[in-house]
Design a protein around this motif. Structure first.
Motif, PDB file in Angstrom:
ATOM      1  N   ASP A 361       0.395  -1.488   0.142  1.00 46.82           N
ATOM      2  CA  ASP A 361      -0.299   0.335  -0.247  1.00 46.82           C
ATOM      3  C   ASP A 361       0.353   1.863  -0.392  1.00 46.82           C
ATOM      4  O   ASP A 361      -0.218   2.466   0.067  1.00 46.82           O
ATOM      5  CB  ASP A 361      -0.763   0.459   1.169  1.00 46.82           C
ATOM      6  CG  ASP A 361      -2.144  -1.633   1.299  1.00 46.82           C
ATOM      7  OD1 ASP A 361      -2.181  -1.293   0.053  1.00 46.82           O
ATOM      8  OD2 ASP A 361      -2.261  -1.588   2.188  1.00 46.82           O
ATOM      9  N   CYS A 362       2.760   0.782   0.194  1.00 48.92           N
ATOM     10  CA  CYS A 362       3.363   2.592   0.302  1.00 48.92           C
ATOM     11  C   CYS A 362       3.279   3.495  -0.965  1.00 48.92           C
ATOM     12  O   CYS A 362       3.870   4.033  -1.056  1.00 48.92           O
ATOM     13  CB  CYS A 362       4.454   2.278   1.052  1.00 48.92           C
ATOM     14  SG  CYS A 362       5.495   0.529   0.259  1.00 48.92           S
ATOM     15  N   LEU A 363       3.141   1.858  -2.007  1.00 49.42           N
ATOM     16  CA  LEU A 363       3.915   2.347  -3.919  1.00 49.42           C
ATOM     17  C   LEU A 363       2.937   3.537  -4.377  1.00 49.42           C
ATOM     18  O   LEU A 363       3.393   4.657  -4.806  1.00 49.42           O
ATOM     19  CB  LEU A 363       4.014   1.532  -4.664  1.00 49.42           C
ATOM     20  CG  LEU A 363       4.794   1.881  -6.159  1.00 49.42           C
ATOM     21  CD1 LEU A 363       5.591   2.674  -5.825  1.00 49.42           C
ATOM     22  CD2 LEU A 363       4.431   0.816  -6.741  1.00 49.42           C
ATOM     23  N   LYS A 364       1.602   3.656  -3.615  1.00 47.39           N
ATOM     24  CA  LYS A 364       0.760   4.334  -4.802  1.00 47.39           C
ATOM     25  C   LYS A 364       0.708   6.042  -3.898  1.00 47.39           C
ATOM     26  O   LYS A 364       1.302   7.317  -4.035  1.00 47.39           O
ATOM     27  CB  LYS A 364      -0.327   4.513  -4.483  1.00 47.39           C
ATOM     28  CG  LYS A 364      -1.367   3.936  -3.433  1.00 47.39           C
ATOM     29  CD  LYS A 364      -1.930   3.536  -3.355  1.00 47.39           C
ATOM     30  CE  LYS A 364      -2.603   2.314  -2.368  1.00 47.39           C
ATOM     31  NZ  LYS A 364      -3.543   1.216  -2.066  1.00 47.39           N
ATOM     32  N   LEU A 365       1.555   6.021  -2.903  1.00 46.12           N
ATOM     33  CA  LEU A 365       1.549   7.451  -1.643  1.00 46.12           C
ATOM     34  C   LEU A 365       3.198   8.231  -1.891  1.00 46.12           C
ATOM     35  O   LEU A 365       2.897   9.125  -2.527  1.00 46.12           O
ATOM     36  CB  LEU A 365       1.406   6.838  -0.187  1.00 46.12           C
ATOM     37  CG  LEU A 365       1.519   8.251   0.863  1.00 46.12           C
ATOM     38  CD1 LEU A 365       0.212   9.034  -0.078  1.00 46.12           C
ATOM     39  CD2 LEU A 365       1.273   7.692   2.154  1.00 46.12           C
ATOM     40  N   TRP A 366       3.734   7.170  -1.993  1.00 49.08           N
ATOM     41  CA  TRP A 366       5.240   7.347  -2.350  1.00 49.08           C
ATOM     42  C   TRP A 366       5.408   8.103  -3.464  1.00 49.08           C
ATOM     43  O   TRP A 366       5.571   9.102  -3.943  1.00 49.08           O
ATOM     44  CB  TRP A 366       6.204   6.236  -2.292  1.00 49.08           C
ATOM     45  CG  TRP A 366       7.500   5.784  -2.351  1.00 49.08           C
ATOM     46  CD1 TRP A 366       8.755   6.750  -1.123  1.00 49.08           C
ATOM     47  CD2 TRP A 366       8.396   5.928  -3.376  1.00 49.08           C
ATOM     48  NE1 TRP A 366      10.105   7.149  -2.796  1.00 49.08           N
ATOM     49  CE2 TRP A 366       9.873   6.787  -3.729  1.00 49.08           C
ATOM     50  CE3 TRP A 366       7.969   5.577  -5.225  1.00 49.08           C
ATOM     51  CZ2 TRP A 366      10.325   6.691  -4.246  1.00 49.08           C
ATOM     52  CZ3 TRP A 366       9.094   5.889  -5.914  1.00 49.08           C
ATOM     53  CH2 TRP A 366      10.294   6.044  -5.450  1.00 49.08           C
ATOM     54  N   LEU A 367       4.678   7.187  -4.817  1.00 54.15           N
ATOM     55  CA  LEU A 367       5.211   7.906  -5.788  1.00 54.15           C
ATOM     56  C   LEU A 367       4.254   9.477  -6.286  1.00 54.15           C
ATOM     57  O   LEU A 367       5.329  10.438  -6.760  1.00 54.15           O
ATOM     58  CB  LEU A 367       4.573   7.266  -7.562  1.00 54.15           C
ATOM     59  CG  LEU A 367       5.151   7.315  -8.936  1.00 54.15           C
ATOM     60  CD1 LEU A 367       6.573   7.320  -8.959  1.00 54.15           C
ATOM     61  CD2 LEU A 367       3.971   6.341  -9.495  1.00 54.15           C
ATOM     62  N   MET A 368       2.628   9.095  -5.645  1.00 55.49           N
ATOM     63  CA  MET A 368       1.831  10.670  -5.857  1.00 55.49           C
ATOM     64  C   MET A 368       3.299  11.326  -4.670  1.00 55.49           C
ATOM     65  O   MET A 368       3.132  13.360  -5.381  1.00 55.49           O
ATOM     66  CB  MET A 368       1.498  10.655  -4.404  1.00 55.49           C
ATOM     67  CG  MET A 368       0.398  11.769  -4.877  1.00 55.49           C
ATOM     68  SD  MET A 368      -2.213  11.579  -4.235  1.00 55.49           S
ATOM     69  CE  MET A 368      -1.345  11.118  -2.437  1.00 55.49           C
ATOM     70  N   TRP A 369       4.003  11.058  -3.902  1.00 58.94           N
ATOM     71  CA  TRP A 369       4.466  12.649  -2.872  1.00 58.94           C
ATOM     72  C   TRP A 369       5.118  13.354  -3.259  1.00 58.94           C
ATOM     73  O   TRP A 369       5.704  13.970  -3.807  1.00 58.94           O
ATOM     74  CB  TRP A 369       4.754  11.766  -1.763  1.00 58.94           C
ATOM     75  CG  TRP A 369       5.078  13.265  -0.466  1.00 58.94           C
ATOM     76  CD1 TRP A 369       5.802  13.828  -0.830  1.00 58.94           C
ATOM     77  CD2 TRP A 369       3.970  12.426   1.131  1.00 58.94           C
ATOM     78  NE1 TRP A 369       5.519  14.520   0.597  1.00 58.94           N
ATOM     79  CE2 TRP A 369       4.781  13.409   1.179  1.00 58.94           C
ATOM     80  CE3 TRP A 369       3.671  11.371   0.773  1.00 58.94           C
ATOM     81  CZ2 TRP A 369       4.687  13.748   2.487  1.00 58.94           C
ATOM     82  CZ3 TRP A 369       3.146  11.566   2.751  1.00 58.94           C
ATOM     83  CH2 TRP A 369       3.083  12.893   3.846  1.00 58.94           C
ATOM     84  N   LYS A 370       6.181  11.921  -4.637  1.00 58.28           N
ATOM     85  CA  LYS A 370       7.645  12.417  -5.251  1.00 58.28           C
ATOM     86  C   LYS A 370       7.288  13.330  -6.262  1.00 58.28           C
ATOM     87  O   LYS A 370       8.359  13.969  -6.438  1.00 58.28           O
ATOM     88  CB  LYS A 370       7.735  11.009  -5.877  1.00 58.28           C
ATOM     89  CG  LYS A 370       8.977  10.245  -4.928  1.00 58.28           C
ATOM     90  CD  LYS A 370       9.954  11.055  -5.043  1.00 58.28           C
ATOM     91  CE  LYS A 370      11.637  10.053  -4.165  1.00 58.28           C
ATOM     92  NZ  LYS A 370      12.828  10.850  -3.789  1.00 58.28           N
TER      93      LYS A 370
END
Lengths: 493, 493
Positions: A361-370
């Motif tokens: 569940d972390c990648l979607k948030l990480w990529l958006m944040w990047k």
């Protein structure tokens, strides 16, 4: 004897696989993403359940279907689904379509791994740690622990389970029967998952002591103190307070500093259910609403709500640095968490959870944040507040719209008073008749597909609308549309 | 005051959104799908954690990044992730990439809805019902209930919670303290989630009575009977037996008919954890392994495992027709499950679960099933059995490979005995030295990226390999490769 060839499915034919996926992706882009976020298209295509069953032809049969039929099925699924990324979807605490988050979700699905060990999820083990670190820093913690859970309800359950384990480590082995009756405290405005969690965890809903909320929906710390005293007088052992940052209906923020004082005095675990309001921590302007959150023991925060990361993205954050999560939930399964691995097995975080397989569940948030940076996400939060404020001011200007209260968050609650009820506040059946208006308008808007707004009764108040201003693509024009459309739909009532 | 324009992000620019997503999709197809399932490519690209952190540059910063940088990040995430769809990934109880299931997952992500009400998930409420109906029919039930859960561990917990609620409905409100000590029974080969669940649900791990398994890993019904008697003699109340269809390590199937007889005699809830083995019900040839499953009260079945539907897809199936699921878990939140809606609110299935938001897990399975038909899925199961059999026969032919036992499922467990240990079975340190072989070979295969196989100790047995034959794209050539590669990697040991 096995065939020496792979099965006659697409799986063995890279060209056919690619062709199928490109075709499906084309459908997704056209139907779900372009049309699905286009204000000139419907937000939903209402069908009665029986008709929809016919249209979808859901039955699973013995024979497989052709590529062409499968593509038609994909189109139908999208056509009749609600477009939650649409600018007229105000119905839930999530809305909008962030393209970077969606990109992260598509990559997640294509990699299809489970978050239990560094061995099979090296990127995501490290990424989850970094994302959790960032969220903790926003809470105000320079160290701690945490994990992504399948939704805020389960994050809240984790907090309750951790609090009771910390106080009574024996309960993991011996259960609740050997313990005194436990009591946890939350306000009457809390999310229903606290009650569900208490039942599921074996505590029973009676263990939840309901604290008063003020007229704005905020927990009253004096009543919390009183309830703690009452529970103790009845022989129960208070162990946890669950405060809420951003209640579901009114969007209220409990006074965390005062609640933390009470918890400190009584030695209670402070959990903050910030599933909805946690993202406000990103805004320098508005984060004061959560002042005191750094004093919590645990925080539940769902970036799938206000940050539009996509369902599900729910973090449980802990101040604890004693490995409580792993001690409480771990069982050291030897087939998965081998201790004789060639890397540091502290990276095998899967034993921190009560699940075995766990989605990434972390990648979607990480990529958006990047892509957005803190700054982009902060603008998004500030914009949501500003648009909610715009909506409130417009509501005040119009006849036939009545605010339930001045909101402090992006939940805007109000009644639409139809022409036939205006000026009739004193008639004896006014409230009964008013309460029927929202369900009627809801039916009309859904059947037309023009917009979706939630409604509910609340305490002694009859049904009112709750507009959630969360979609990052919203503009003032969408707020104007919303009010105009309500007036149009309700003009004959 | 709010801006009258949408935020300066891609969300307001359909052309840019489409360009980004098409570019990401191109990366996904090339890197994750084509290379990721190509046997000539590595199954994983091992990096030490510290090096990987550097390579990924995980930190989340104040400023957002350019499109080009984001695409480079997508490539890196895929590059360093394990390719679970690769034909040399034998490491877990899931493997392979089904293109239709992936298509269903991508559509699911693009629609981003929650499975709580017909209002916002009309297609998926009906579809989930139909898929569950189909799974129940395969179990042998013409009616019943069910729900998709976030993984088999939580499905198992649901079963335990339902069984105790059925017997003691008061416990939802009053908790476990007012109940006698409860006892549930499962074999020593069961999945570790039974223990985790007992702790989480407040029963404590002591409430789990461990029943003997025979040398093949199957529960011994006579010992179950004995354990029930012992628990009763100690004053505990037996309430549930959890049998396993397809144990994690050995792939054993508990004798369900005999266990059902015991449950019937003692009035106990029979849960079958068929998370791994449930999919065998699709095979006319092999479904006898689950004979008796129709006598269960509940079944957990994960199509994300052997059917390769994608994580997560985990069904809890119930024979119950009394709405037990909703009575046990429901809390009638008035803001979400309004009773004055304009459609039949029995379709609002969200109150059956302890979650609030719940992901859509049915579409990926439904779409794959539509494409494959029962027949296609049956061939897949039969092929997996046939390939496992092929692997077993090849193991028997080769020097230095020793089966742990004849498998009855697609878990093939064996030791690789390196040249220096062959013929030394009688030396005192043989077992100790043999136990170090699998971890060493695992390190070598992962660092080369040539394949991934799990290993574990088991009971008194030292580390052995467990090859899981699940990927539908496998052929005999992949089995040959696996054995040749083990020999190559271990020739100097």
């Amino acid at each position: 004897m096995a065939d020496s060839e792979a099965l006659p499915s697409l799986a063995g034919d890279p060209v056919a696989v690619e062709a199928l996926l490109r075709a499906v992706f084309g459908v997704v882009v056209d139907e779900a993403i372009q049309k699905g976020t286009n204000a000139s298209q419907k937000v939903c295509e209402w069908k009665e359940p029986e008709e929809l069953k016919q249209l979808l032809d859901l039955e699973l049969r013995s024979q497989g279907e052709s590529q062409e039929q499968i593509l038609e099925r994909c189109r139908a699924v999208i056509r009749y689904s609600v477009k939650t990324g649409h600018p007229r979807f105000f119905n839930q605490l999530f809305s909008g379509l962030d393209p970077h988050a969606l990109a992260g979700r598509i990559i997640t699905e294509s990699l299809n791994t489970s978050q239990y060990t560094y061995e099979i999820a090296p990127v995501f083990v490290l990424m989850e740690e970094e994302v959790l670190r960032k969220l903790r820093a926003l809470v105000g913690w320079s160290s701690g622990d945490g994990i992504f859970c399948p939704g805020g309800s389960i994050s809240n359950m984790y907090a309750v389970n951790l609090a009771r384990y910390q106080r009574y480590p024996d309960c993991k082995q011996r259960g609740l029967r050997t313990l005194p009756p436990l009591a946890l405290f939350t306000s009457k405005e809390c999310h229903y998952s606290i009650q569900k969690g208490a039942a599921f965890l074996g505590l029973g809903t009676d263990s939840v002591r309901v604290v008063k909320a003020d007229e704005r929906g905020k927990m009253v710390p004096e009543d919390l103190e009183r309830q703690i005293g009452m529970a103790e007088a009845e022989g129960a052992v208070p162990f946890l307070v669950s405060a809420t940052s951003g209640t579901t209906v009114l969007g209220a923020f409990d006074p965390l500093e005062a609640i933390a004082d009470v918890c400190q005095r009584h030695g209670l675990w402070l959990h903050v259910d910030a599933a909805w309001g946690g993202s406000v921590l990103l805004s320098q302007t508005h984060r004061h609403l959560l002042d005191g959150i750094q004093r919590a023991d645990s925080v539940a925060w769902n970036p799938h709500k206000l940050l539009a990361a996509g369902l599900q993205c729910s973090a449980l954050l802990l101040q604890d640095t004693s490995n409580l999560l792993k001690r409480c939930h771990g069982s050291q399964a030897s087939y998965l968490f081998q201790q004789d691995k060639f890397y540091d097995v502290a990276l095998d975080t899967g034993d921190k959870v009560v699940q075995c397989g766990r989605r990434v569940d972390c990648l979607k948030l990480w990529l958006m944040w990047k892509a957005q940076g803190d700054q982009g996400l902060e603008r998004r939060i500030d914009q949501a507040f500003a648009l909610a404020r715009y909506l409130v001011e417009e509501i005040k200007k119009r006849e036939g719209l009545e605010l339930v209260m001045e909101p402090e968050f992006v939940n805007v609650c109000f009644w639409f008073v139809p022409p036939s009820l205006r000026g009739k506040q004193d008639s004896p059946d006014y409230h009964e008749r008013l309460s029927k208006v929202a369900p009627m308008l809801k039916e009309r808007m859904v059947k037309e597909g023009s917009m979706m707004i939630g409604y509910q009764p609340h305490g002694t108040r009859g049904n009112f609308f709750r507009v959630v201003v969360a979609n990052p693509a919203l503009t003032c024009a969408d707020m104007d549309f919303l009010l105009n459309e309500l007036e149009r739909l309700g003009q004959d009532l």
